[in-house]
Write a protein that holds these residues in place. Structure first.
Motif, PDB file in Angstrom:
ATOM      1  N   VAL A 186      36.829  31.850  -3.810  1.00  0.00           N
ATOM      2  CA  VAL A 186      37.228  32.950  -2.811  1.00  0.00           C
ATOM      3  C   VAL A 186      38.399  33.518  -3.338  1.00  0.00           C
ATOM      4  CG1 VAL A 186      37.574  33.198  -0.390  1.00  0.00           C
ATOM      5  CG2 VAL A 186      36.333  31.472  -1.220  1.00  0.00           C
ATOM      6  N   PRO A 187      38.166  34.993  -3.662  1.00  0.00           N
ATOM      7  CA  PRO A 187      39.456  35.615  -4.032  1.00  0.00           C
ATOM      8  C   PRO A 187      40.015  35.885  -2.706  1.00  0.00           C
ATOM      9  CG  PRO A 187      37.354  37.166  -3.978  1.00  0.00           C
ATOM     10  CD  PRO A 187      37.032  35.791  -3.735  1.00  0.00           C
ATOM     11  N   ILE A 188      41.490  35.919  -2.989  1.00  0.00           N
ATOM     12  CA  ILE A 188      42.474  36.331  -1.962  1.00  0.00           C
ATOM     13  C   ILE A 188      43.424  37.334  -2.401  1.00  0.00           C
ATOM     14  CG2 ILE A 188      44.395  35.479  -0.337  1.00  0.00           C
ATOM     15  CD1 ILE A 188      41.509  34.071   0.296  1.00  0.00           C
ATOM     16  N   PRO A 189      43.684  38.599  -1.987  1.00  0.00           N
ATOM     17  CA  PRO A 189      44.357  39.463  -2.430  1.00  0.00           C
ATOM     18  C   PRO A 189      45.815  39.125  -2.197  1.00  0.00           C
ATOM     19  CG  PRO A 189      43.528  40.176  -0.085  1.00  0.00           C
ATOM     20  CD  PRO A 189      43.053  38.650  -0.738  1.00  0.00           C
ATOM     21  N   THR A 190      46.848  40.016  -2.753  1.00  0.00           N
ATOM     22  CA  THR A 190      48.338  39.979  -2.591  1.00  0.00           C
ATOM     23  C   THR A 190      48.604  40.108  -0.835  1.00  0.00           C
ATOM     24  OG1 THR A 190      48.732  40.720  -4.587  1.00  0.00           O
ATOM     25  CG2 THR A 190      50.637  40.684  -2.617  1.00  0.00           C
ATOM     26  N   LEU A 191      49.352  39.300  -0.191  1.00  0.00           N
ATOM     27  CA  LEU A 191      49.717  39.369   1.240  1.00  0.00           C
ATOM     28  C   LEU A 191      51.118  39.430   1.234  1.00  0.00           C
ATOM     29  CD1 LEU A 191      47.321  36.308   2.339  1.00  0.00           C
ATOM     30  CD2 LEU A 191      46.843  38.807   2.664  1.00  0.00           C
ATOM     31  N   ILE A 192      51.544  40.381   2.069  1.00  0.00           N
ATOM     32  CA  ILE A 192      53.042  40.718   2.286  1.00  0.00           C
ATOM     33  C   ILE A 192      53.398  39.789   3.733  1.00  0.00           C
ATOM     34  CG2 ILE A 192      54.500  42.329   2.868  1.00  0.00           C
ATOM     35  CD1 ILE A 192      52.880  42.807   0.244  1.00  0.00           C
ATOM     36  N   GLY A 193      54.343  39.005   3.367  1.00  0.00           N
ATOM     37  CA  GLY A 193      54.893  38.092   4.444  1.00  0.00           C
ATOM     38  C   GLY A 193      55.320  36.845   3.756  1.00  0.00           C
ATOM     39  N   PRO A 194      55.872  36.003   4.664  1.00  0.00           N
ATOM     40  CA  PRO A 194      56.650  34.724   4.329  1.00  0.00           C
ATOM     41  C   PRO A 194      55.495  33.776   3.703  1.00  0.00           C
ATOM     42  CG  PRO A 194      56.921  35.228   6.635  1.00  0.00           C
ATOM     43  CD  PRO A 194      55.990  36.077   6.159  1.00  0.00           C
ATOM     44  N   GLN A 195      55.763  33.020   2.721  1.00  0.00           N
ATOM     45  CA  GLN A 195      54.883  32.155   2.085  1.00  0.00           C
ATOM     46  C   GLN A 195      54.433  31.187   3.008  1.00  0.00           C
ATOM     47  OE1 GLN A 195      54.518  32.244  -1.447  1.00  0.00           O
ATOM     48  NE2 GLN A 195      53.281  30.278  -1.774  1.00  0.00           N
ATOM     49  N   CYS A 196      53.126  30.996   3.241  1.00  0.00           N
ATOM     50  CA  CYS A 196      52.279  29.835   3.941  1.00  0.00           C
ATOM     51  C   CYS A 196      52.627  30.112   5.376  1.00  0.00           C
ATOM     52  CB  CYS A 196      52.762  28.387   3.789  1.00  0.00           C
ATOM     53  SG  CYS A 196      52.501  27.790   2.187  1.00  0.00           S
ATOM     54  N   ALA A 197      52.912  31.404   5.861  1.00  0.00           N
ATOM     55  CA  ALA A 197      53.099  31.725   7.105  1.00  0.00           C
ATOM     56  C   ALA A 197      52.272  33.248   7.516  1.00  0.00           C
ATOM     57  CB  ALA A 197      54.602  31.883   7.844  1.00  0.00           C
ATOM     58  N   THR A 198      51.653  33.821   6.279  1.00  0.00           N
ATOM     59  CA  THR A 198      51.263  35.218   6.673  1.00  0.00           C
ATOM     60  C   THR A 198      49.680  35.215   7.093  1.00  0.00           C
ATOM     61  OG1 THR A 198      52.728  35.980   4.969  1.00  0.00           O
ATOM     62  CG2 THR A 198      50.976  37.261   5.505  1.00  0.00           C
ATOM     63  N   ALA A 199      48.926  34.316   6.578  1.00  0.00           N
ATOM     64  CA  ALA A 199      47.565  34.348   6.897  1.00  0.00           C
ATOM     65  C   ALA A 199      47.081  32.871   7.020  1.00  0.00           C
ATOM     66  CB  ALA A 199      46.696  35.158   5.919  1.00  0.00           C
ATOM     67  N   LEU A 200      45.874  32.429   7.667  1.00  0.00           N
ATOM     68  CA  LEU A 200      45.423  31.273   7.572  1.00  0.00           C
ATOM     69  C   LEU A 200      43.845  31.323   7.312  1.00  0.00           C
ATOM     70  CD1 LEU A 200      46.394  28.656  10.213  1.00  0.00           C
ATOM     71  CD2 LEU A 200      43.814  29.198  10.101  1.00  0.00           C
TER      72      LEU A 200
END
Length: 177
Positions: A131-145
């Motif tokens: 599952v490819p996950i793109p670059t996410l902007i925000g704090p590590q482990c608190a940006t997306a779930l």
């Protein structure tokens, strides 16, 4: 941002304490990037916010079909309890009414199953999915779930009420980015 992290940590901690379906190698064992073999549902994994491919593998009986279920909500133990099954080696029991199976993705309002994907056998014959996950902007482990749980088509599984088997669930995992 601290207000967001504390409730998330509490939810994930409680979810882990009440974990349900256990992965059994050769029957229903989901690993992510090679980690988590034999764990119970609702463990968490943290990934970097850089582009990453999350690699799912399920060790199951040879020739098994596996469907990956995804949700954008944290894992929820015993969301839908299942029937105990006749798998060998046995899957340990859960705290979910004496069964050893449960759908551990949150099916409540605003959650549910967002997408599914068939896991294809890799060169070793193990059902896998990248599952490819793109670059996410925000704090590590608190940006997306993203939570994931597999459904293994196997005659030893009796399914869920009202959906009869033959299938068993893997353990569910909450992925944080």
């Amino acid at each position: 941002m601290r207000c967001f992290r504390l409730p998330l940590a509490l939810v994930l901690g409680v979810a882990s304490a009440l974990a349900q379906t256990t992965g059994v190698p050769g029957i229903n064992d989901l690993t992510i990037d090679g980690l988590g073999s034999g764990t119970t549902s609702c463990s968490t994994r943290c990934f970097p916010n850089d582009p990453v491919a999350v690699n799912l593998r399920v060790t199951a009986p040879p020739g098994s079909l596996v469907l990956a279920l995804f949700s954008f909500c944290p894992c929820l133990p015993c969301s839908v309890p299942g029937f105990s099954n006749a798998c060998v080696p046995p899957i340990p029991g859960t705290a979910c009414g004496g069964s050893n199976q449960s759908l551990d993705l949150d099916l409540g309002a605003g959650c549910g199953i967002a997408m599914t994907s068939l896991m294809v056998p890799d060169s070793a014959g193990v059902p896998s999915l990248s599952v490819p996950i793109p670059t996410l902007i925000g704090p590590q482990c608190a940006t997306a779930l993203l939570s994931v749980q597999g459904v293994v088509i196997d005659p030893c599984g009796y399914g869920l009420l009202p959906i009869p088997g033959p299938f068993v669930f893997t353990q569910a995992v909450t992925l944080l980015f």
